[in-house]
Design a protein around this motif. Structure first.
Motif, PDB file in Angstrom:
ATOM      1  N   GLN A  81       0.833  -1.207  -0.175  1.00  0.00           N
ATOM      2  CA  GLN A  81       0.035  -0.067   0.015  1.00  0.00           C
ATOM      3  C   GLN A  81       1.024   1.136  -0.010  1.00  0.00           C
ATOM      4  N   ALA A  82       1.932   1.160   0.787  1.00  0.00           N
ATOM      5  CA  ALA A  82       2.995   2.350   0.920  1.00  0.00           C
ATOM      6  C   ALA A  82       3.314   2.544  -0.612  1.00  0.00           C
ATOM      7  N   ARG A  83       3.854   1.476  -1.242  1.00  0.00           N
ATOM      8  CA  ARG A  83       4.626   1.411  -2.569  1.00  0.00           C
ATOM      9  C   ARG A  83       3.321   1.983  -3.650  1.00  0.00           C
ATOM     10  N   GLU A  84       2.176   1.598  -3.501  1.00  0.00           N
ATOM     11  CA  GLU A  84       1.105   1.894  -4.390  1.00  0.00           C
ATOM     12  C   GLU A  84       1.007   3.291  -4.473  1.00  0.00           C
ATOM     13  N   ALA A  85       1.160   4.047  -3.445  1.00  0.00           N
ATOM     14  CA  ALA A  85       0.795   5.460  -3.260  1.00  0.00           C
ATOM     15  C   ALA A  85       1.938   6.112  -4.035  1.00  0.00           C
ATOM     16  N   GLU A  86       3.089   5.721  -4.188  1.00  0.00           N
ATOM     17  CA  GLU A  86       4.302   6.410  -4.854  1.00  0.00           C
ATOM     18  C   GLU A  86       4.436   6.266  -6.461  1.00  0.00           C
ATOM     19  N   LEU A  87       3.772   5.131  -6.815  1.00  0.00           N
ATOM     20  CA  LEU A  87       3.979   4.894  -8.406  1.00  0.00           C
ATOM     21  C   LEU A  87       3.756   5.864  -9.112  1.00  0.00           C
ATOM     22  N   LEU A  88       4.803   6.073  -9.985  1.00  0.00           N
ATOM     23  CA  LEU A  88       4.393   7.091 -11.196  1.00  0.00           C
ATOM     24  C   LEU A  88       3.979   6.353 -12.383  1.00  0.00           C
ATOM     25  N   PRO A  89       3.062   7.275 -13.090  1.00  0.00           N
ATOM     26  CA  PRO A  89       2.426   6.859 -14.284  1.00  0.00           C
ATOM     27  C   PRO A  89       3.575   6.828 -15.377  1.00  0.00           C
ATOM     28  N   ALA A  90       4.184   5.896 -15.241  1.00  0.00           N
ATOM     29  CA  ALA A  90       5.431   5.659 -16.195  1.00  0.00           C
ATOM     30  C   ALA A  90       5.609   4.363 -16.442  1.00  0.00           C
ATOM     31  N   THR A  91       6.419   3.781 -17.438  1.00  0.00           N
ATOM     32  CA  THR A  91       6.916   2.464 -17.574  1.00  0.00           C
ATOM     33  C   THR A  91       7.784   1.939 -16.589  1.00  0.00           C
ATOM     34  N   TYR A  92       7.592   0.583 -16.150  1.00  0.00           N
ATOM     35  CA  TYR A  92       8.833   0.189 -14.897  1.00  0.00           C
ATOM     36  C   TYR A  92       9.119  -1.178 -15.634  1.00  0.00           C
ATOM     37  N   PRO A 229       8.701  -5.126 -20.049  1.00  0.00           N
ATOM     38  CA  PRO A 229       8.273  -3.966 -19.054  1.00  0.00           C
ATOM     39  C   PRO A 229       6.868  -4.146 -18.397  1.00  0.00           C
ATOM     40  N   PHE A 230       6.604  -3.940 -17.517  1.00  0.00           N
ATOM     41  CA  PHE A 230       5.445  -4.147 -16.836  1.00  0.00           C
ATOM     42  C   PHE A 230       4.366  -3.234 -17.650  1.00  0.00           C
ATOM     43  N   GLY A 231       3.126  -3.840 -17.948  1.00  0.00           N
ATOM     44  CA  GLY A 231       2.111  -3.555 -18.554  1.00  0.00           C
ATOM     45  C   GLY A 231       1.450  -1.961 -18.117  1.00  0.00           C
ATOM     46  N   SER A 232       1.540  -1.881 -16.608  1.00  0.00           N
ATOM     47  CA  SER A 232       0.850  -0.763 -16.071  1.00  0.00           C
ATOM     48  C   SER A 232       1.289  -0.677 -14.459  1.00  0.00           C
ATOM     49  N   PRO A 233       1.333   0.393 -13.728  1.00  0.00           N
ATOM     50  CA  PRO A 233       1.754   0.437 -12.655  1.00  0.00           C
ATOM     51  C   PRO A 233       0.758  -0.829 -11.627  1.00  0.00           C
ATOM     52  N   LYS A 234      -0.364  -1.018 -12.137  1.00  0.00           N
ATOM     53  CA  LYS A 234      -1.024  -2.030 -11.476  1.00  0.00           C
ATOM     54  C   LYS A 234      -0.240  -3.390 -11.433  1.00  0.00           C
TER      55      LYS A 234
END
Length: 392
Positions: A81-92, A229-234
């Motif tokens: 949950q803490a990391r989810e709040a920090e995710l940028l709308p970018a490719t990972y 790369p991951f498809g999305s921050p989700k």
């Protein structure tokens, strides 16, 4: 569902043999002891009361050891949950740094040193490739997770890294990777730099190794693997849920325990990832598990660059503003409200009325929980205290 067999069962059955074998150091024995006693009367427990509906719940304490298969779910969900709040709308990107088998003996005798070199070297490679204007020309970040096991519980140290597909320029602006999300950095070049830097750090920190050891080490191919790369921050969050607080073996993988043998499931990656069963003598099973008990105080999840604890509170809000996405500071999270999608339940909620109104009214030691009459007295005492406080 509760698994049919548990790691704690294996350890409890062979506890005397473990103590007499001389195969385990004091820290490993302390960890195994915590796992075998987890959620049992020997650790004591607590009586919780729901202030909403009056439901009483008696629970035995968890050992909270990071190697225990039963103690990771809640910690994992809070961390995610803490990391989810920090995710940028970018490719990972998912990058894996693997140590060759030739280093396994050193990992056994000097785990603190070798694993620290692994973390430091992996970050130096990612950081410098990101700084290189040919590849990105910006300051990047990384979340690293150490795994030391293979599917058959053999020693297989490797680092799972999550790296954003971009970074922060000197002007404080977000800059995306030039590959347009297809790849991060060239893995062959990363592998060569990783091997050279790890070898240099090894020479400086561990003295007395034979030249033949280094020759064999450098004749072995070193693997840096960059997955798609991951498809999305989700998808990043789903990945974190699988890998962050994982232990060497889960209870659900243990198929059978009998005749001083343990049978467990594993994936054979050399045979198209087929799921197979492996049977080991119980003491050999415990020995293999103990290979993956990390040194005391060693951090197996680390954050670097713009994702480090010292920088993210300043950098991430600005990046979210630039990328027009919402950012919620970790301290603003309501940590009691745990996501129940992956967990399946909320440990802080009442199982009867589903309200977050459970309070602990009594703790007990290994002698066991209080009887029914004592619990009724405890409830009346608690209600009296609440009434007095409200009246005051």
């Amino acid at each position: 569902m509760r698994p049919a067999h548990e790691l704690a069962d294996v350890i409890n059955t062979h506890w005397k043999d473990i103590l007499c074998s001389g195969q385990f150091n004091s820290w490993q024995l302390r960890t195994l002891d915590a796992i075998r006693r987890c959620r049992s009367a020997s650790l004591g427990g607590h009586v919780d009361l729901c202030t909403s509906c009056g439901h009483v719940r008696i629970s035995y304490n968890s050992c909270r050891n990071r190697h225990c298969p039963k103690c990771q779910q809640v910690q994992r969900e809070r961390w995610i949950q803490a990391r989810e709040a920090e995710l940028l709308p970018a490719t990972y990107f998912h990058v894996v740094f693997t140590l060759p088998e030739a280093l396994n003996k050193l990992c056994l005798y000097q785990p603190q040193v070798i694993y620290k070199i692994l973390f430091d070297t992996a970050w130096s490679v990612v950081r410098d490739f990101a700084h290189n204007k040919k590849h990105l020309g910006a300051d990047s970040g990384m979340i690293s997770i150490l795994h030391t096991w293979g599917q058959n519980l053999s020693l297989h140290p490797h680092l799972h890294c999550i790296v954003p597909g971009g970074g922060v320029t000197q002007a404080g602006r977000w800059k995306s990777a030039r590959s347009e999300g297809k790849f991060l950095f060239p893995v062959k070049a990363m592998s060569q730099v990783f091997r050279a830097r790890f070898g240099a750090a090894l020479r400086s920190q561990i003295k007395g190794l034979e030249p033949s050891f280094y020759n064999a080490l450098f004749n072995t191919p070193w693997v840096v693997y960059a997955k798609r790369p991951f498809g999305s921050p989700k998808h990043v969050i789903e990945y974190l849920g699988r890998y962050t607080h994982k232990v060497a073996i889960s209870n659900h993988r243990i198929v059978d325990i009998q005749n001083d043998q343990v049978t467990f499931r594993y994936k054979d990656y050399r045979d198209e990832s087929k799921v197979k069963d492996m049977t080991l003598q119980a003491m050999e099973f415990i020995r293999r598990f103990s290979l993956h008990i990390l040194p005391k105080g060693f951090m197996r999840i680390r954050h670097y660059g713009i994702l480090s604890s010292s920088r993210k509170l300043q950098v991430l809000p600005l990046l979210h503003q630039q990328l027009e996405s919402r950012y919620e500071f970790p301290e603003e999270k309501h940590w009691k409200v745990i996501s129940t999608e992956r967990l399946g339940y909320n440990p802080d909620a009442c199982t009867v009325c589903n309200q977050l109104s459970m309070v602990t009214i009594f703790t007990f030691d290994r002698r066991g929980p209080p009887d029914k009459t004592m619990i009724e007295r405890l409830i009346k005492t608690h209600q009296s205290k609440l009434a007095s406080a409200a009246h005051a």
